[in-house]
Design a protein around this motif. Structure first.
Motif, PDB file in Angstrom:
ATOM      1  N   PRO A   4     -36.017 -51.902  42.963  1.00  0.00           N
ATOM      2  CA  PRO A   4     -37.701 -51.935  43.924  1.00  0.00           C
ATOM      3  C   PRO A   4     -37.821 -52.153  45.297  1.00  0.00           C
ATOM      4  O   PRO A   4     -39.006 -51.766  45.267  1.00  0.00           O
ATOM      5  CB  PRO A   4     -36.477 -53.870  44.242  1.00  0.00           C
ATOM      6  CG  PRO A   4     -34.899 -54.004  43.537  1.00  0.00           C
ATOM      7  CD  PRO A   4     -35.629 -53.084  42.582  1.00  0.00           C
ATOM      8  N   GLU A   5     -37.148 -51.084  45.347  1.00  0.00           N
ATOM      9  CA  GLU A   5     -37.385 -49.543  46.317  1.00  0.00           C
ATOM     10  C   GLU A   5     -38.597 -48.656  45.894  1.00  0.00           C
ATOM     11  O   GLU A   5     -38.887 -47.682  47.161  1.00  0.00           O
ATOM     12  CB  GLU A   5     -36.301 -49.092  47.291  1.00  0.00           C
ATOM     13  CG  GLU A   5     -35.554 -50.110  48.112  1.00  0.00           C
ATOM     14  CD  GLU A   5     -34.069 -50.359  47.726  1.00  0.00           C
ATOM     15  OE1 GLU A   5     -33.992 -48.670  47.845  1.00  0.00           O
ATOM     16  OE2 GLU A   5     -33.850 -50.785  48.502  1.00  0.00           O
ATOM     17  N   GLY A   6     -38.752 -48.635  44.705  1.00  0.00           N
ATOM     18  CA  GLY A   6     -39.448 -47.893  44.228  1.00  0.00           C
ATOM     19  C   GLY A   6     -39.393 -46.491  43.413  1.00  0.00           C
ATOM     20  O   GLY A   6     -39.407 -45.130  43.314  1.00  0.00           O
ATOM     21  N   GLN A   7     -37.784 -45.951  43.587  1.00  0.00           N
ATOM     22  CA  GLN A   7     -36.999 -45.621  43.277  1.00  0.00           C
ATOM     23  C   GLN A   7     -36.714 -45.154  41.864  1.00  0.00           C
ATOM     24  O   GLN A   7     -36.676 -46.331  41.118  1.00  0.00           O
ATOM     25  CB  GLN A   7     -35.568 -44.823  44.050  1.00  0.00           C
ATOM     26  CG  GLN A   7     -36.008 -44.617  45.275  1.00  0.00           C
ATOM     27  CD  GLN A   7     -34.712 -44.611  46.639  1.00  0.00           C
ATOM     28  OE1 GLN A   7     -34.424 -44.528  45.842  1.00  0.00           O
ATOM     29  NE2 GLN A   7     -34.795 -43.471  47.666  1.00  0.00           N
ATOM     30  N   LEU A   8     -36.179 -44.406  40.759  1.00  0.00           N
ATOM     31  CA  LEU A   8     -35.550 -44.373  40.014  1.00  0.00           C
ATOM     32  C   LEU A   8     -34.290 -44.739  39.585  1.00  0.00           C
ATOM     33  O   LEU A   8     -33.486 -43.966  40.778  1.00  0.00           O
ATOM     34  CB  LEU A   8     -36.180 -43.072  39.245  1.00  0.00           C
ATOM     35  CG  LEU A   8     -37.307 -42.005  38.897  1.00  0.00           C
ATOM     36  CD1 LEU A   8     -37.130 -40.914  38.144  1.00  0.00           C
ATOM     37  CD2 LEU A   8     -38.028 -43.394  37.582  1.00  0.00           C
ATOM     38  N   GLU A   9     -33.989 -45.832  38.346  1.00  0.00           N
ATOM     39  CA  GLU A   9     -32.530 -45.768  38.386  1.00  0.00           C
ATOM     40  C   GLU A   9     -31.853 -44.707  37.957  1.00  0.00           C
ATOM     41  O   GLU A   9     -32.296 -43.837  37.132  1.00  0.00           O
ATOM     42  CB  GLU A   9     -32.164 -46.743  37.520  1.00  0.00           C
ATOM     43  CG  GLU A   9     -32.625 -48.083  37.770  1.00  0.00           C
ATOM     44  CD  GLU A   9     -33.327 -49.373  37.587  1.00  0.00           C
ATOM     45  OE1 GLU A   9     -31.754 -49.393  36.100  1.00  0.00           O
ATOM     46  OE2 GLU A   9     -33.786 -50.449  37.163  1.00  0.00           O
ATOM     47  N   THR A  10     -30.513 -44.312  38.248  1.00  0.00           N
ATOM     48  CA  THR A  10     -29.778 -43.122  37.663  1.00  0.00           C
ATOM     49  C   THR A  10     -28.691 -43.830  36.802  1.00  0.00           C
ATOM     50  O   THR A  10     -28.175 -45.167  37.710  1.00  0.00           O
ATOM     51  CB  THR A  10     -29.197 -42.029  38.323  1.00  0.00           C
ATOM     52  OG1 THR A  10     -28.237 -43.299  39.750  1.00  0.00           O
ATOM     53  CG2 THR A  10     -30.528 -41.863  39.451  1.00  0.00           C
ATOM     54  N   ALA A  11     -27.881 -43.227  35.712  1.00  0.00           N
ATOM     55  CA  ALA A  11     -27.496 -43.657  34.738  1.00  0.00           C
ATOM     56  C   ALA A  11     -26.244 -42.420  35.112  1.00  0.00           C
ATOM     57  O   ALA A  11     -26.481 -41.558  35.221  1.00  0.00           O
ATOM     58  CB  ALA A  11     -27.574 -44.001  34.066  1.00  0.00           C
ATOM     59  N   ARG A  12     -24.804 -42.503  35.510  1.00  0.00           N
ATOM     60  CA  ARG A  12     -24.080 -41.636  35.361  1.00  0.00           C
ATOM     61  C   ARG A  12     -23.202 -41.485  33.703  1.00  0.00           C
ATOM     62  O   ARG A  12     -23.116 -42.049  33.038  1.00  0.00           O
ATOM     63  CB  ARG A  12     -22.409 -42.502  36.121  1.00  0.00           C
ATOM     64  CG  ARG A  12     -22.439 -42.211  37.579  1.00  0.00           C
ATOM     65  CD  ARG A  12     -22.150 -42.688  37.981  1.00  0.00           C
ATOM     66  NE  ARG A  12     -20.565 -41.629  38.358  1.00  0.00           N
ATOM     67  CZ  ARG A  12     -20.011 -41.074  38.476  1.00  0.00           C
ATOM     68  NH1 ARG A  12     -19.520 -41.987  40.028  1.00  0.00           N
ATOM     69  NH2 ARG A  12     -19.050 -39.628  39.506  1.00  0.00           N
ATOM     70  N   ILE A  13     -23.723 -40.088  33.476  1.00  0.00           N
ATOM     71  CA  ILE A  13     -22.978 -39.311  32.477  1.00  0.00           C
ATOM     72  C   ILE A  13     -21.865 -38.698  32.475  1.00  0.00           C
ATOM     73  O   ILE A  13     -22.079 -37.400  33.156  1.00  0.00           O
ATOM     74  CB  ILE A  13     -23.761 -38.588  31.551  1.00  0.00           C
ATOM     75  CG1 ILE A  13     -25.290 -39.356  31.457  1.00  0.00           C
ATOM     76  CG2 ILE A  13     -23.424 -37.835  30.425  1.00  0.00           C
ATOM     77  CD1 ILE A  13     -25.930 -39.148  31.088  1.00  0.00           C
TER      78      ILE A  13
END
Length: 99
Positions: A4-13
């Motif tokens: 909702p804040e407009g930032q990309l979601e990150t996923a930990r690898i």
């Protein structure tokens, strides 16, 4: 996707999922193969000299395999793929093309 804040979601690898499997800092299969060869040498001859020789050879080979893995952990697989390539590939569009 964005939050909702407009930032990309990150996923930990996690590193454990992307790192090659090493044993004693070298390729696992090669370490086990050299260990098997050393054990066969030790138990077939069954002398103290063969035990020291087998252990010494295995330690030297593991050291060399560690140097190889430090240069490239996937070097064994790359080399095996390299030797399967043909020396020359003809510049044709398909293998079934008439010359």
């Amino acid at each position: 996707m964005t939050d909702p804040e407009g930032q990309l979601e990150t996923a930990r690898i996690h590193r454990a999922l992307s790192r090659p499997t090493l044993l004693f800092g070298a390729d696992r299969e090669l370490v086990l193969l050299t260990g098997l060869a050393a054990i066969i040498l030790i138990f077939v001859v069954l002398t103290p000299v063969s035990a020291m020789l087998g252990l010494g050879i295995w330690i030297v080979l593991v050291g060399l395999l560690r140097m190889m893995a430090k240069a490239d952990p996937l070097m064994r697989r790359v080399y095996l793929r390299h030797i399967r390539y043909a020396p020359v590939y003809r510049p044709t569009s398909t293998p079934w093309r008439r010359y």
